[in-house]
Design a protein around this motif. Structure first.
Motif, mmCIF file in Angstrom:
data_model
loop_
_atom_site.group_PDB
_atom_site.id
_atom_site.type_symbol
_atom_site.label_atom_id
_atom_site.label_comp_id
_atom_site.label_asym_id
_atom_site.label_seq_id
_atom_site.Cartn_x
_atom_site.Cartn_y
_atom_site.Cartn_z
ATOM 1 N N LEU A 97 27.647 46.271 2.119
ATOM 2 C CA LEU A 97 27.119 45.728 3.455
ATOM 3 C C LEU A 97 28.201 46.174 4.524
ATOM 4 N N LEU A 98 29.500 46.088 4.334
ATOM 5 C CA LEU A 98 30.425 46.571 5.476
ATOM 6 C C LEU A 98 30.422 48.109 5.616
ATOM 7 N N ALA A 99 30.164 48.864 4.528
ATOM 8 C CA ALA A 99 29.920 50.294 4.788
ATOM 9 C C ALA A 99 28.791 50.660 5.773
ATOM 10 N N ARG A 100 27.663 49.959 5.161
ATOM 11 C CA ARG A 100 26.440 50.255 6.045
ATOM 12 C C ARG A 100 26.463 49.650 7.664
ATOM 13 N N ILE A 101 26.829 48.518 7.629
ATOM 14 C CA ILE A 101 27.182 48.150 9.432
ATOM 15 C C ILE A 101 28.045 49.171 9.976
ATOM 16 N N ASN A 102 29.058 49.700 9.334
ATOM 17 C CA ASN A 102 29.987 50.676 9.800
ATOM 18 C C ASN A 102 29.213 51.941 10.323
ATOM 19 N N ALA A 103 28.510 52.232 9.402
ATOM 20 C CA ALA A 103 27.830 53.497 9.275
ATOM 21 C C ALA A 103 26.632 53.404 10.826
ATOM 22 N N GLY A 104 26.491 52.122 11.127
ATOM 23 C CA GLY A 104 25.386 51.867 12.086
ATOM 24 C C GLY A 104 23.885 52.095 11.490
ATOM 25 N N MET A 105 23.842 51.649 9.980
ATOM 26 C CA MET A 105 22.411 51.879 9.763
ATOM 27 C C MET A 105 21.524 50.656 9.910
ATOM 28 N N ALA A 106 20.220 50.931 9.863
ATOM 29 C CA ALA A 106 19.215 50.100 10.181
ATOM 30 C C ALA A 106 18.401 49.912 9.082
ATOM 31 N N ASP A 107 18.609 50.178 7.835
ATOM 32 C CA ASP A 107 17.987 50.114 6.614
ATOM 33 C C ASP A 107 17.543 48.836 5.836
ATOM 34 N N GLU A 108 17.957 47.581 6.593
ATOM 35 C CA GLU A 108 17.270 46.441 6.244
ATOM 36 C C GLU A 108 17.710 45.234 7.353
ATOM 37 N N LEU A 109 17.409 44.011 7.282
ATOM 38 C CA LEU A 109 17.221 43.224 8.475
ATOM 39 C C LEU A 109 18.682 42.826 8.840
ATOM 40 N N ILE A 110 19.432 42.616 7.825
ATOM 41 C CA ILE A 110 21.153 42.224 8.405
ATOM 42 C C ILE A 110 21.679 43.318 9.193
ATOM 43 N N THR A 111 21.689 44.480 8.617
ATOM 44 C CA THR A 111 22.470 45.777 9.485
ATOM 45 C C THR A 111 21.486 46.029 10.736
ATOM 46 N N THR A 112 20.243 45.879 10.711
ATOM 47 C CA THR A 112 19.546 46.051 11.942
ATOM 48 C C THR A 112 19.973 45.064 13.167
ATOM 49 N N THR A 113 19.879 43.898 12.553
ATOM 50 C CA THR A 113 20.118 42.669 13.602
ATOM 51 C C THR A 113 21.617 42.957 14.256
ATOM 52 N N CYS A 114 22.442 43.302 13.403
ATOM 53 C CA CYS A 114 23.793 43.521 13.849
ATOM 54 C C CYS A 114 23.832 44.705 14.900
ATOM 55 N N LEU A 115 22.968 45.637 14.914
ATOM 56 C CA LEU A 115 22.786 46.675 15.838
ATOM 57 C C LEU A 115 21.968 46.217 17.078
ATOM 58 N N ALA A 116 21.073 45.317 16.911
ATOM 59 C CA ALA A 116 20.254 44.944 17.904
ATOM 60 C C ALA A 116 20.923 43.664 18.839
ATOM 61 N N THR A 117 21.842 42.864 18.214
ATOM 62 C CA THR A 117 22.302 41.660 18.795
ATOM 63 C C THR A 117 23.439 42.074 19.686
ATOM 64 N N GLU A 118 23.500 41.251 20.768
ATOM 65 C CA GLU A 118 24.612 41.292 21.678
ATOM 66 C C GLU A 118 25.672 39.998 21.595
ATOM 67 N N ALA A 119 25.248 39.487 20.622
ATOM 68 C CA ALA A 119 26.374 38.149 20.091
ATOM 69 C C ALA A 119 27.442 38.691 19.529
ATOM 70 N N PRO A 120 28.508 37.717 19.464
ATOM 71 C CA PRO A 120 29.669 38.392 18.605
ATOM 72 C C PRO A 120 29.460 38.473 17.027
ATOM 73 N N ILE A 121 30.030 39.023 16.324
ATOM 74 C CA ILE A 121 29.774 39.105 14.833
ATOM 75 C C ILE A 121 30.909 38.681 14.145
ATOM 76 N N ALA A 122 31.011 37.922 13.453
ATOM 77 C CA ALA A 122 32.403 37.575 12.410
ATOM 78 C C ALA A 122 31.835 37.861 11.067
ATOM 79 N N LEU A 123 32.446 38.969 10.493
ATOM 80 C CA LEU A 123 32.556 39.392 9.030
ATOM 81 C C LEU A 123 33.554 38.509 7.935
#
Length: 409
Positions: A97-123
């Protein structure tokens, strides 16, 4: 338990597909206890470990797992969730999941939401210790941090696979407390226009020192300077005028910080004494060498005898020197220990007449020297507080908030 603002905060919990997903039910409960409104998104693999129904019952909201949810407004659930969240927590954040978030992927709901949100993200990383130590994972974590993501953890200890080391997800109680601290600090910043150190002048030391043996060799230590540089950035963000005296490190100067580069302990002392006048706060975060070579060789020492002895003499004590000044600032020291952390830290606090000391156990894998994360036990004459493992910038903000609180008493 740290309280947050009376205004309800929205926490979006993203659950990755790892064995630590079983802890997510307790995490939802802990977050709800602190007054957060919690919604849950799950990866497809996370649902193999824990059912959406369990999390729906605990959160009081339907659980989302599909990128295009027909029940969501305009079937764009990721946008709804991205706009709703005040804070996004990904726990467990698996290596995949970390690798996909870092790559900017939007292949499922979690990664897409990370791209779309302006909220702070804690991993909250959670994986096998070897996977965590892998250079690819470390590069992904470093890249994510450089883009503003916050790391909470990992912890170190026994793992489900039977191995021992860094990679355990923080316990739900720790994560919930970090969420509370995040909002409490944010609320304090808002109340003080995000500048609790406005008008304050701060002097910080960071990194190691190098004590020459001859023109090509030296004595030093493993300090990377990351904690001191994080403190400098956090202090500048909080409105302080910051001077950073840095030993030899390979780190960029934080924006708005005045940097002075030094080599030896004596160099560092000279720079500190030249700049300490009229400073409000002094933070001695540098790992200063306790001893230096008595006679530095003018030429390279050749290998000849089977043994070589070096005569060492004690270096000046920068912390104690600043603390002894008549018009001293608020003096904060650091203590890197491998055992009996509290005993040695309290002794140093008293012996050097400090206002506060931040101690960390550098024997714990994944935190301390060279790591991107750390945990601190902070002591002052009238009290103490533990700051759980998290990324060093978050930790720096938490420590500075403590300093502001104690300094203004």
């Amino acid at each position: 338990m740290m309280s947050v603002s009376l205004i309800t905060k929205n926490v979006l919990l993203g659950i990755g597909g790892g064995i630590a997903a079983y802890k997510s039910a307790d995490l939802v409960r802990r977050l709800k206890e602190r007054g957060f409104d919690v919604r849950v998104v799950m990866s497809q693999s996370a649902m193999e470990f824990i059912t959406p129904l369990t999390l729906q019952a605990l959160s009081g909201h339907p659980v989302s797992s599909s990128l295009l949810d027909p029940a969501a407004e305009a079937a764009m659930g990721h946008i709804e969730l991205a706009r709703w969240a005040d804070l996004v927590i990904i726990a467990p954040a698996t290596a995949n999941l970390l690798a996909r978030i870092n790559a900017g992927m939007a292949d499922e709901l979690i990664t897409t939401t990370c791209l779309a949100t302006e909220a702070p993200i804690a991993l909250c990383p959670a994986m096998n210790q070897q996977m965590y130590r892998n250079l690819a994972t470390q590069a992904n974590l470093a890249s994510l941090q450089s883009r503003g993501y916050t790391l909470w953890g990992p912890a170190s200890g026994s793992q489900a696979c039977g191995e021992v080391g860094p990679g355990r997800m923080l316990e739900p109680l720790e994560i919930a407390e970090l969420a509370s601290r995040f909002f409490a600090t944010k609320d304090v910043y808002a109340e003080q226009e995000s500048q609790p150190l406005a008008g304050q002048s701060v002097l910080i030391t960071a990194g190691p020192t190098r004590e020459a043996i001859d023109p090509v060799r030296y004595i030093s230590n493993h300090s990377s300077g990351k904690m001191g540089f994080a403190l400098a950035k956090a202090a500048a963000d909080m409105g302080a005028a910051v001077t950073l005296v840095a030993g030899p490190v390979n780190l960029a100067t934080p924006e708005g910080v005045t940097r002075i580069d030094v080599e030896s302990a004596q160099n560092m002392l000279d720079a500190v004494m030249d700049n300490v006048d009229k400073k409000d706060i002094f933070i001695g975060c540098a790992a200063v060498a306790d001893y230096r070579v008595n006679d530095i060789a003018a030429c390279k020492i050749k290998k000849s005898a089977e043994e070589m002895q070096l005569a060492l003499v004690r270096n000046p004590d920068i912390l104690a020197t600043v603390a002894s000044l008549a018009n001293r600032p608020f003096v904060v020291g650091f203590a890197a220990e491998t055992h009996d952390v509290e005993t040695y830290a309290r002794d140093k606090l008293k012996r050097k007449n400090l206002n506060m000391i931040a101690a960390n156990d550098v024997s714990v894998a994944g935190q301390g020297f060279n790591a991107d994360a750390n945990a601190l036990r902070v002591f002052w004459p009238q009290g103490s507080q533990d700051l759980p493992a998290t990324d060093k910038l978050t930790l720096a903000r938490q420590l500075l908030s403590l300093i502001v609180k104690e300094k203004t008493k």
